[in-house]
Design a protein around this motif. Structure first.
Motif, mmCIF file in Angstrom:
data_model
loop_
_atom_site.group_PDB
_atom_site.id
_atom_site.type_symbol
_atom_site.label_atom_id
_atom_site.label_comp_id
_atom_site.label_asym_id
_atom_site.label_seq_id
_atom_site.Cartn_x
_atom_site.Cartn_y
_atom_site.Cartn_z
ATOM 1 N N VAL A 1 3.119 -1.419 4.174
ATOM 2 C CA VAL A 1 2.166 0.250 3.818
ATOM 3 C C VAL A 1 3.741 1.169 3.781
ATOM 4 O O VAL A 1 4.544 0.993 4.420
ATOM 5 C CB VAL A 1 1.691 0.090 4.709
ATOM 6 N N LEU A 2 3.865 1.681 2.830
ATOM 7 C CA LEU A 2 4.479 2.979 2.668
ATOM 8 C C LEU A 2 3.893 4.258 3.209
ATOM 9 O O LEU A 2 2.382 4.337 2.311
ATOM 10 C CB LEU A 2 5.427 3.041 1.118
ATOM 11 N N VAL A 3 3.687 5.324 4.008
ATOM 12 C CA VAL A 3 4.064 6.077 3.918
ATOM 13 C C VAL A 3 3.925 7.059 3.762
ATOM 14 O O VAL A 3 4.839 7.745 3.744
ATOM 15 C CB VAL A 3 2.943 6.376 5.028
ATOM 16 N N LEU B 1 -0.670 -0.603 -4.659
ATOM 17 C CA LEU B 1 -2.168 -0.010 -3.843
ATOM 18 C C LEU B 1 -1.645 1.440 -3.223
ATOM 19 O O LEU B 1 -1.601 1.409 -2.579
ATOM 20 C CB LEU B 1 -2.970 -0.628 -3.419
ATOM 21 N N VAL B 2 -2.442 2.424 -4.585
ATOM 22 C CA VAL B 2 -2.269 4.047 -4.160
ATOM 23 C C VAL B 2 -3.894 3.961 -3.107
ATOM 24 O O VAL B 2 -4.564 3.759 -4.241
ATOM 25 C CB VAL B 2 -1.844 4.680 -5.263
ATOM 26 N N THR B 3 -3.531 4.436 -2.725
ATOM 27 C CA THR B 3 -4.511 5.515 -1.720
ATOM 28 C C THR B 3 -4.235 5.835 -0.446
ATOM 29 O O THR B 3 -3.261 6.016 -0.555
ATOM 30 C CB THR B 3 -5.519 3.927 -1.360
ATOM 31 N N HIS B 4 -5.485 6.716 -0.499
ATOM 32 C CA HIS B 4 -5.333 7.638 0.908
ATOM 33 C C HIS B 4 -6.383 7.587 2.296
ATOM 34 O O HIS B 4 -6.817 7.713 3.293
ATOM 35 C CB HIS B 4 -5.678 9.603 0.748
ATOM 36 N N ASP B 5 -7.046 6.001 1.421
ATOM 37 C CA ASP B 5 -7.454 5.274 3.038
ATOM 38 C C ASP B 5 -7.419 4.670 3.605
ATOM 39 O O ASP B 5 -7.301 3.315 2.889
ATOM 40 C CB ASP B 5 -8.690 4.959 1.919
ATOM 41 N N LEU B 6 -7.205 4.824 4.849
ATOM 42 C CA LEU B 6 -6.274 3.618 5.947
ATOM 43 C C LEU B 6 -6.973 1.730 5.904
ATOM 44 O O LEU B 6 -6.642 1.495 6.912
ATOM 45 C CB LEU B 6 -5.791 3.743 7.589
ATOM 46 N N GLY C 1 0.942 -0.673 -0.140
ATOM 47 C CA GLY C 1 -0.261 0.111 -0.464
ATOM 48 C C GLY C 1 0.475 1.652 -0.101
ATOM 49 O O GLY C 1 1.698 0.848 0.515
ATOM 50 N N ILE C 2 0.616 2.509 -0.577
ATOM 51 C CA ILE C 2 1.762 3.872 -0.682
ATOM 52 C C ILE C 2 0.302 4.439 -0.127
ATOM 53 O O ILE C 2 -0.938 4.832 -0.689
ATOM 54 C CB ILE C 2 1.582 3.918 -2.109
ATOM 55 N N VAL C 3 0.398 5.250 1.036
ATOM 56 C CA VAL C 3 -0.756 6.285 1.555
ATOM 57 C C VAL C 3 -0.009 7.496 1.913
ATOM 58 O O VAL C 3 1.261 7.317 2.103
ATOM 59 C CB VAL C 3 -0.825 5.353 3.521
ATOM 60 N N GLY C 4 -1.400 8.781 0.995
ATOM 61 C CA GLY C 4 -0.525 10.035 1.538
ATOM 62 C C GLY C 4 -1.660 10.887 1.047
ATOM 63 O O GLY C 4 -2.603 10.245 0.474
#
Lengths: 347, 309
Positions: free
Chosen positions: A232-234, A217-222, A44-47
Motif C-alpha cells: 500500500v501507498l498512503v 488499485l486506487v481507493t480511499h477504502d481501507l 493499493g494507493i490510498v488517500g
C-alpha cells in the motif's frame, strides 16, 4: 512473485510531479511520487480526495488533459521504456494493450451511444488486429469471463441496458481483453453498491490469480485494501507519506495520517453510539499547501520542526517507509508497547 | 422497426390534426383581414365582381366555402384556382415553384452542413488556436450579416470583380452556387457553433477518457466517440433550420431572380389570394412536420436511449 525475474519491477515510477493551471493558481497535484510495482503484485494507493492518487495513474496512462495539466518531471520506467517520455503513438500502442485501466464510475465511463460489443471489439481489433468476427468472439469470451450471462446476445446492447455492477464488469472485460501486464483500477467500486463492490473485488482478485496481472488499485477504502492488496501507498497532498505491506500498514503503521485513517474506520467491536474518530481539519487547499510537512495543520503530534522542513520518505525496514519526523520517537514507543504485549509482536 | 412504424402512424395522425387546425386558422384569418382578392386601386364594376365571386365560390356563405374548399383538397387534392394569378391553379404554382425552392434549400443545407460541421470540429479540437478564433469570428459574422447584404457582397465579388458565376437566373449548377451559399451561410455558422459546443461538452465526458485509455488514436476518438454525441444538438437544430431555409429564401429568390415559391408566399398574403396563401401554408406545414419527424427519428438512431413517442 513467481515471475522469472522478480527483482526487476515491472513498473518503476520515480519523482513524478504533475501540476494543473487553474483559476486559483498553479496546483501541484502530485509532488514527487515514487514507487515500484512488481509482476503479479496488487498495489493499493490510498488517500483522501485530492491527494493525487488518481492523477498519478492518469499521468502514467498519458491521459491528463494538457492544458491545464502538465507533467513537470519524473520517470515511469515500464519494461525498459519511460512512459512519460514516450511519443504519443508509442504510448497509444501500450495503452489498452499492455496497461489497461478501469474507472470509478461505470455509468459514465462507457460511451452511451455505442453498443458494448462495439466498445469491446474496438480494443482487440486495434491492438491485436483481430478480424470483426474474431473480435466478436473474443468480446463474448471476455464477457463470459467477467460473469455476464448469454454474452453473445448482450454484445448488441447499449450501456444503459446494464446495471452499474454489470457495466463495471464490462469495463473490466474491456481493460483485460488484450491481456495487459498492468491493470490500473481507479476506485473501481466506489460508485457501486456494497454487495456489488465485493463481487467486483472478488472478480479482480480471481482474474489476477489466473493471469498474474499486476494491479494498481486506487481507493480511499481501507477495507478494500485489506481485502485485496499486497502493498500500500498512503498519499497525502500529492506525496507518498507511508509505504508498507498490507500487514505492516494495519499492524505497524508509522505515519500519524495513516493512524488517523485507520482510526476513522467504523469498527464492529466498538461502542456503536460513539462517533467515528475523524481526522481533524480539512484536506489542504492544494493551491496553498502548508510549508514544511503538509499534514502538520491536522497532525496531533506536530512539532516545531514539522513547520519548516518537509519530512522525506525514509526507509524504516524492508518494504516499509514513512515520511514523518516522529519516526524515531514513534518507533521507540511502539517497540516499548510491543515488548509489553508479545502476542501482538508475533503477528 | 415495429415501433418505428407505430411512430410513423401516430405522427401521421398528428399531422392530419395539425393540418386541419392550420387550415381553419388560416381560413378565418385570411377572411378576417380587411380587403378581398378583388380590391385594387381601380374599382372593379359591381357586376364583374359579382361574376368573379361566383366563379371562385366566394359568394357562398363562409361556412359553405370552408367545407367546399376542404372537401376539394381532401377528395381531389385540388387547392383551387389562384385568385390573383390568372389561369394558374394553386397546384400548378406549387408544382413549378416547389422543386426550385426545395433544390435551393437542399443545396443551402448541404453547403451549411459540409462547412459547419468540419469547422466546428476543428475549432473544438484546436480550441483557442488561431483557426478556432477565425472560424468562430466568421461564424458570428455569418449569423449577424443579413443574407441580402451577404448576397450583395458575393455578387460584387464573384460576379463583377471576379466573374466566376452568373449574377442571376435559374437552371444551371453555376446559378445555384451563389444563392445557396448566401442561404446556407447563417445556417453553417449556427451549425459550426453548435458542433463546437457539442464537441467540447462530449470531450469533457469520462467515456472519452476511457477511449483514450484504450489506446485509440486521436482521430478514432474524435470521429467515433465524440462526434456522434456532439451531433445531437445539430440534428435538433436542423428541423427549424430547414424551415428557416425554405421560408428565408424569399429575399434571395428576388435578388437572384429565381422562380421559387418564396415570392408567392408573400404576394399571396398581401393580395389576399386566399387559395394560394392556403396552398403555401399547408405545404409548409407538411414540410415542417416531415422535417421534425426526420429529426426525431435521426435522434433516436444516434442515441439509443431516446425512445420514439
Amino acid at each position: 512473485m513467481t515471475e522469472p525475474n522478480p527483482s526487476a519491477p515491472l513498473l518503476s515510477v520515480r519523482d513524478l510531479h504533475v501540476s494543473f493551471q487553474t483559476d486559483d493558481g498553479l496546483i501541484e497535484a502530485v509532488r514527487g511520487v515514487s514507487f515500484d510495482l512488481a509482476r503479479g503484485e496488487t498495489l493499493g494507493i490510498v488517500g483522501e480526495s485530492g491527494s493525487g492518487k488518481s492523477v498519478t495513474n492518469l499521468a502514467l496512462m498519458g491521459v491528463i488533459p494538457t492544458p491545464p495539466g502538465r507533467i513537470d518531471q519524473g520517470k515511469a520506467n515500464f519494461d525498459g521504456h519511460d512512459l512519460l517520455a514516450m511519443s504519443q503513438s508509442r504510448l497509444m500502442a501500450i495503452r489498452g494493450r499492455r496497461i489497461g485501466m478501469i474507472f470509478q464510475d461505470p455509468m459514465t465511463a462507457l460511451n452511451p451511444l455505442m453498443t458494448i460489443g462495439q466498445q469491446l471489439t474496438e480494443v482487440t481489433r486495434r491492438h491485436l488486429g483481430l478480424s470483426p468476427t474474431a473480435a466478436d468472439r473474443r468480446a463474448a469470451e471476455m464477457l463470459e469471463m467477467v460473469g455476464i450471462s448469454s454474452p453473445g446476445e448482450r454484445l448488441g446492447d447499449y450501456p444503459h441496458e446494464f446495471s452499474g455492477g454489470m457495466r463495471q464488469r464490462v469495463m473490466i472485460a474491456m481493460a483485460l481483453s488484450c491481456e495487459p501486464d498492468i491493470l490500473i483500477a481507479d476506485e473501481p467500486t466506489t460508485a457501486l453498491d456494497v454487495t456489488i463492490q465485493a463481487q467486483i473485488l472478488e472478480l479482480l482478485a480471481e482474474l489476477q490469480q489466473r493471469r498474474g496481472t499486476s494491479i494498481i488499485l486506487v481507493t480511499h477504502d481501507l477495507g478494500v485494501v485489506a481485502g485485496v492488496c499486497d502493498r500500500v501507498l498512503v498519499m497525502y497532498a500529492g506525496r507518498v507519506v507511508e509505504q508498507a505491506t498490507v500487514g505492516d500498514l494495519f499492524a505497524a503503521h508509522r505515519h500519524p495520517y495513516t493512524l488517523g485513517l485507520l482510526q476513522s474506520l467504523p469498527r464492529l467491536d466498538r461502542d456503536q453510539s460513539t462517533r467515528l474518530d475523524a481526522i481533524a481539519g480539512q484536506p489542504p487547499d492544494m493551491a496553498r499547501i502548508p510549508s514544511g510537512c503538509s499534514f502538520r495543520p491536522r497532525c496531533p503530534v506536530a512539532m516545531e520542526r514539522c513547520e519548516t522542513d518537509s519530512p522525506p520518505l525514509r526507509e524504516l525496514g524492508p518494504g516499509h517507509a514513512s515520511a514523518c519526523w516522529h519516526d524515531d520517537a514513534a518507533a521507540a514507543k511502539r517497540a516499548a508497547a510491543n515488548a509489553d504485549s508479545p502476542s501482538e509482536a508475533d503477528r | 422497426m415495429r415501433h418505428l412504424l407505430g411512430y410513423a402512424i401516430r405522427r401521421f395522425g398528428w399531422m392530419l390534426l395539425t393540418l386541419w387546425i392550420v387550415y381553419t386558422v388560416s381560413f378565418v384569418l385570411m377572411r378576417s383581414v380587411p380587403g378581398n382578392p378583388f380590391s385594387s386601386e381601380r374599382t372593379v364594376p359591381p357586376a364583374i365582381e359579382r361574376q368573379l365571386r361566383a366563379r371562385y365560390n366566394l359568394d357562398a356563405p363562409p361556412i359553405r366555402q370552408y367545407f367546399d374548399y376542404a372537401i376539394g383538397i381532401v377528395t381531389r387534392g385540388d387547392l383551387g384556382w389562384c385568385l390573383r394569378l390568372e389561369d394558374y391553379s394553386v397546384n400548378q404554382v406549387l408544382a413549378e415553384g416547389f422543386p426550385v425552392s426545395a433544390s435551393l434549400a437542399i443545396f443551402g443545407l448541404v453547403f451549411a452542413i459540409a462547412l459547419g460541421i468540419p469547422a466546428g470540429v476543428i475549432s473544438a479540437v484546436r480550441r483557442g488556436s488561431l483557426a478556432d478564433l477565425s472560424m468562430m469570428t466568421a461564424a458570428v459574422l455569418g449569423i449577424a450579416v443579413p443574407n441580402f447584404v451577404l448576397a450583395s457582397i458575393v455578387i460584387l465579388l464573384f460576379v463583377f470583380m471576379l466573374p466566376l458565376f452568373p449574377a442571376a437566373g435559374w437552371g444551371t449548377l453555376a446559378q445555384i452556387v451563389l444563392p445557396a451559399f448566401c442561404l446556407g451561410a447563417p445556417v453553417a455558422a449556427y451549425i459550426a457553433r453548435l458542433t463546437r459546443a457539442g464537441m467540447l461538452e462530449v470531450l469533457s465526458r469520462e467515456h472519452v477518457r476511457t477511449a483514450y485509455a484504450k489506446g485509440l488514436s486521436n482521430r478514432a476518438v474524435i470521429l467515433k466517440h465524440v462526434l456522434p454525441g456532439a451531433m445531437l444538438p445539430v440534428v435538433s437544430y436542423l428541423g427549424p433550420a430547414t424551415a428557416g431555409v425554405l421560408t428565408g429564401s424569399l429575399v434571395l429568390e428576388k435578388i437572384f431572380a429565381i422562380p421559387g415559391m418564396g415570392s408567392h408566399f408573400i404576394n399571396a398574403a398581401l393580395q389576399r389570394d386566399y387559395t394560394l396563401a392556403m396552398g403555401m401554408v399547408l405545404t409548409y406545414t407538411v414540410l415542417l412536420f416531415l422535417m421534425n419527424s426526420i429529426v426525431d427519428i435521426s435522434y433516436a438512431v444516434i442515441d439509443p436511449r431516446v425512445k420514439l413517442q
